[in-house]
Design an enzyme around this catalytic site. Structure first.
Site, PDB file in Angstrom:
ATOM      1  N   LYS A 129       0.873  -1.166   0.000  1.00 44.26           N
ATOM      2  CA  LYS A 129       0.000   0.000   0.000  1.00 44.26           C
ATOM      3  C   LYS A 129       0.919   1.227   0.000  1.00 44.26           C
ATOM      4  CE  LYS A 129      -3.801   1.774   2.876  1.00 44.26           C
ATOM      5  NZ  LYS A 129      -4.541   1.547   4.140  1.00 44.26           N
ATOM      6  N   SER A 163      -9.395   1.302   2.880  1.00 48.29           N
ATOM      7  CA  SER A 163      -8.600   2.185   2.047  1.00 48.29           C
ATOM      8  C   SER A 163      -7.582   1.438   1.183  1.00 48.29           C
ATOM      9  CB  SER A 163      -7.873   3.204   2.915  1.00 48.29           C
ATOM     10  OG  SER A 163      -6.981   2.576   3.802  1.00 48.29           O
ATOM     11  N   SER A 220      -9.089  -1.159   6.783  1.00 47.86           N
ATOM     12  CA  SER A 220      -8.472  -0.923   5.466  1.00 47.86           C
ATOM     13  C   SER A 220      -7.802  -2.138   4.833  1.00 47.86           C
ATOM     14  CB  SER A 220      -7.448   0.199   5.567  1.00 47.86           C
ATOM     15  OG  SER A 220      -8.095   1.376   5.964  1.00 47.86           O
TER      16      SER A 220
END
Ligand SMILES: [Zn+2]
EC number: 6.3.5.7
Lengths: 424, 471
Positions: B77, B152, B176
């Site tokens: 990420k 996310s 997330s």
């Protein structure tokens, strides 16, 4: 005309001289270093970096708290204090809000409110048309000492600061060098009518003070300024003012309405701290003998006068030097004390043994005390007068008088030098 | 395709020289070339030639390899700093930020011999549940490109589902990792707070952020966690709790394990197909010998309000450093959603409001800890849905901030308490979209959760299916 009484509190910041910074491994010693050469992701506040507390700095703050006879917290924590300033890389300073490491304590009659630990900011360097930031200082451990508003004169403020400075230096936790900024002072000052109780409804904080002398001047200036306002029927504003040494005045910087909301909240990156009694007594054991205790001991053990003991304990280095000389055992303590006080040997370069040796070699030559010189000068005003008119014999007369007073000891050359320095 | 194999299978093939690290890299870059333009999972793709060079270097030293991750390509990420590789947190504020240092998790993976090939799309700063709040274009769901991949961490999850990497590192503050794992039909582990170092993870909400693996299976997650877990001298909140050999504990029987089924998670508001799939998963666990019992976990409804005080408060503080002075780009570049969270948090921390909001939320946090502890004293895990609904169409969440928050209902309390939770696929809806569930465990009970997940995956087919985009 009313008479007024000043109410003064002090906020003192002291940079600790730990090896590394408060939350990272960079060197803490930053004075005179090339800008931005002692930085890392943590003290630059780079994305993702995290603080890890410096144990030594926490220990030293506790030590200072104990030396000031304060109460050490069993549970303490760090908090974030938010404000925007280019020298503050994270947009917040890691400080302590409602659970400082230490509460209470005293120096003489003045009560300490709290002692807490935080990180220093970077430094702005203003050049002709740009402002640069040096982050070498960012993250250096900084202890904040806050007094109660117990101070009522510049003299009291000076006494307090001298004592605090001495204590910090004795503990060996900071150079507390005002010029280098490792000790910084912020008095807050207000005045009330003599006889009134309770604190005035305002106070004025003065910043940018970098010497003991300036703090006295600034306090003095503020007291006068505020009294004048009050006498004219005006109430002084609650505000922050800056000391301008050039002009010898304080200048308004920020009023109460513009005061920042620091949005304190517990620093989530550092777990709260817990201290056991055992840990605290461990720190207590590391506290060296402090000036008051040392002075009393010198008076008792070495039969020194209060005055001499005071001089010899002014710094820990001087006191240690004296005691090392005593330990050698060949010269009586009192004689050593006189010698050291009068000759001010260069401790950096003269070893105690060398000093003792030179005293012994000087044989009967004993040191001439300032007191004797002063006494002879005040006993013989006529001779002094004559010398000042140009009569060289008058000087020789005074030398003879000193020698008589000292029962023939001491060298004429030495006495002449000392007399001259007083006669200038 | 090679990317269908498990980490351990790939490691065996490499050890026997059946394949080389270059083979895997080559195949992965081919897939990326075909697929990523459809789903937009990457923000920054490492240059293929550079990845191959590293693979060649690895190939020369593979005899010395100790970790099964050796030579395998992975993605992160874009919330982790990676020395020399641009790191944006999906925000234009950091558009051209190339970090001078690496996150501990990245360093550990590199030391193990894994090869970073990309930095993945996400909601900027972690602010969102759909990867729509990104400055680099939305990430599309590989099962239906008209829908969100979740957030996310939509980028890493979509990449794993589409076989664009062997494993990924996500970051879970309120769901997330788990939310996109559920919506993309893969496996994601939100670790216990303190299990993995956060050093170098760009902070969203420091007391909630956790660093964890995302992969095809629980088994793969176990291998990654073994490498990235552990105390880090650079993270004061990382735990000294020893890192166990999670992969070694996967095979154990789950007979007699006790699983709680909390009724508050299955009330109205939960999509019918999701409820059905999880009830079915309950039967699978029972058939494997686990004991599942209904329990009550009150206060669930307070999770979202408490989270939306704590997280914005901390984010308002954490984002203060992007002041337009040092990173070159102005604060105007923060998105609406990010500005909303900064404003909310700033308000909650203001003097006069602190007690009513932040402090109260912290008190509620203590109560959540008590409630979860009560249940987990008697159970090894809690079985729950990950999201109330199936992957939404684009705009559905972005246009409705409240709905956006409610997407986090089942995930946020886990972060508030700091517990570990494993999200994994447990079926498909009638529209062909994947459905996920989560197993929430005690502090540092990752090995139990991974064993439950592994046993489940040995008897179910969901994790093997390919998404539409690969067809
Ligand atoms: Zn540093």
């Amino acid at each position: 005309m009313n008479t007024y009484e000043p109410i003064i509190g002090l906020e003192i910041h002291v940079e600790l001289k730990t090896k590394s910074k408060m939350f990272c491994g960079c060197p803490a010693s930053h004075f005179g270093k090339k800008p931005n050469t002692q930085t890392c992701p943590v003290c630059l506040g780079l994305p993702g970096a995290l603080p890890v507390s410096n144990k030594k700095a926490i220990e030293w703050t506790i030590m200072l708290g104990l030396a000031l006879e304060g109460n050490i917290a069993e549970i303490s924590k760090f908090d974030r204090k938010h404000y925007f300033y280019p020298d503050l890389p994270k947009g917040y300073q890691i400080s302590q809000y409602d659970q400082p490491l230490c509460r209470g304590g005293t120096i003489g009659d003045i009560r300490i409110h709290r002692v807490h630990l935080e990180e220093d900011t970077g430094k702005l360097i203003h050049t002709n048309n740009t402002t640069l930031v040096d982050f070498n200082r960012s993250g250096v451990p900084l202890v904040e000492i806050v007094t109660e508003p117990d101070i009522h004169s510049t003299e009291q403020a000076r006494e307090f600061l001298k004592k605090l400075h001495q204590t910090v230096r004795y503990l060996g936790i900071s150079d507390a060098d005002m010029e280098k900024g490792s000790m910084r002072l912020e008095p807050n000052i207000s005045v009330r009518k003599t006889g009134e109780k309770g604190l005035p409804s305002y106070k004025v904080e003065v910043k940018n003070i970098n010497s003991f002398r300036f703090v006295e001047k600034a306090i003095h200036f503020e007291i006068e300024r505020q009294m004048t306002l009050l006498n004219n029927g005006e109430k002084p504003k609650q505000e922050t003012r800056g000391w301008s040494e050039g002009k010898g005045i304080t200048i308004s910087q920020r009023s109460k309405e513009e005061a920042a909301d620091y949005r304190y909240f517990p620093e989530p990156d550092i777990p709260p701290m817990r201290f056991s009694r055992h840990q605290i007594s461990d720190v207590r054991r590391q506290i060296p003998e402090l000036p008051d205790a040392k002075r009393q001991r010198f008076i008792k053990t070495y039969s020194l006068s209060e005055y001499d003991a005071n001089l010899l304990t002014e710094t820990r280095a001087l006191a240690d030097f004296f005691e090392e000389c005593v330990k050698i055992g060949k010269v009586p303590a009192k004689k050593l004390a006189n010698w050291i006080i009068n000759k001010k040997p260069d401790m950096e370069n003269v070893l105690p043994a060398a000093l003792v040796k030179s005293i012994l070699e000087a044989g009967n030559v004993i040191s001439i005390s300032d007191d004797v010189i002063k006494q002879i000068l005040s006993d013989n005003p006529k001779a002094v007068e004559d010398y000042k008119k140009g009569k060289q014999q008058a000087l020789m007369f005074l030398v003879g008088a000193v020698m008589r007073q000292m029962k023939g000891k001491g060298s004429a050359e030495e006495i002449k030098k000392m007399l001259l320095s007083k006669l200038q | 395709m090679l990317a269908d194999f498990s980490i351990i299978e790939l490691a065996k093939k490499m050890r026997s020289k059946e394949i080389s690290p270059m083979d895997v890299i080559t195949e992965i870059y081919e897939t990326i070339g075909k697929i990523d333009k459809k789903i937009n999972a990457f923000i920054t793709l490492v240059d293929k030639e550079q990845a191959l060079r590293i693979a060649q270097k690895r190939a020369k030293t593979r005899e010395a390899a100790r970790s099964p991750l050796f030579g395998l390509p992975y993605v992160m990420k874009d919330a982790y700093v990676t020395a020399g590789v641009r790191t944006t947190a999906a925000s234009k504020v950091l558009d051209d930020f190339v970090p001078p240092y690496s996150a501990t998790v990245h360093r550990k993976l590199e030391d193990a011999g894994a090869i970073l090939i990309g930095k993945m799309n996400m909601d900027a700063w972690g602010h969102g549940a759909s990867t729509e709040n990104t400055d680099y274009g939305v990430t599309k769901n590989p099962w239906d490109i008209t829908r969100s991949a979740g957030g996310s961490g939509g980028g890493p999850a979509a990449a794993i589902a589409s076989r664009l990497a062997i494993f990924a590192i996500g970051e879970d503050t309120g769901g997330s990792i788990r939310n996109p794992a559920a919506w993309c039909g893969i496996t994601g582990l939100k670790v216990t707070y303190g299990r993995v170092s956060r050093y170098g993870a760009i902070a969203y909400a420091s007391s909630l952020d956790s660093v964890g693996p995302t992969a095809k299976t629980a088994e793969d997650c176990a291998h990654v966690l073994e490498v990235i877990g552990g105390k880090d001298p650079y993270d004061a909140t990382s735990s000294p709790q020893p890192v166990v050999r999670y992969s070694g504990e996967l095979q154990g029987s789950i007979r007699g394990k006790k699983i709680a089924f909390p009724k508050e998670f299955f009330k109205e508001g939960l999509d019918g197909e999701i409820r059905k799939a999880i009830v079915e998963a309950r039967r699978v666990f029972e058939s494997l010998g686990a004991v599942v019992e209904d329990v009550s976990l009150p206060m669930l409804e307070y999770g979202v309000p408490v989270y939306y005080i704590l997280a914005p408060s901390e984010t308002s503080s954490n984002l203060a450093r992007y002041d337009g002075i040092r990173y070159g780009n102005e604060r105007e570049l923060f998105t609406q959603e990010t500005k909303r969270r900064i404003m909310t948090g700033t308000y909650a921390l203001s003097s006069g409001y602190y007690d009513a909001y932040y402090k109260k939320a912290q008190k509620a946090r203590s109560i959540f800890i008590e409630k979860y502890t009560d249940i987990l004293q008697h159970f090894d895990a809690i079985l729950a849905p990950v999201t109330p609904g199936m992957p939404p169409k684009f705009g559905e969440l972005l246009d409705d901030p409240v709905k956006n928050m409610m997407a986090d209902l089942y995930t946020v309390t886990v972060n508030i308490v700091g517990l570990p939770s494993l999200a994994l696929a447990c079926g498909f809806g009638s529209s062909g979209l994947p459905i996920g569930m989560q197993l929430i465990g005690r502090m540092f009970s990752e090995s139990t959760l991974l064993a439950l997940g592994h046993n489940y995956q040995k008897t179910t087919p969901w994790h093997k299916k390919h998404p539409g985009v690969l067809a």
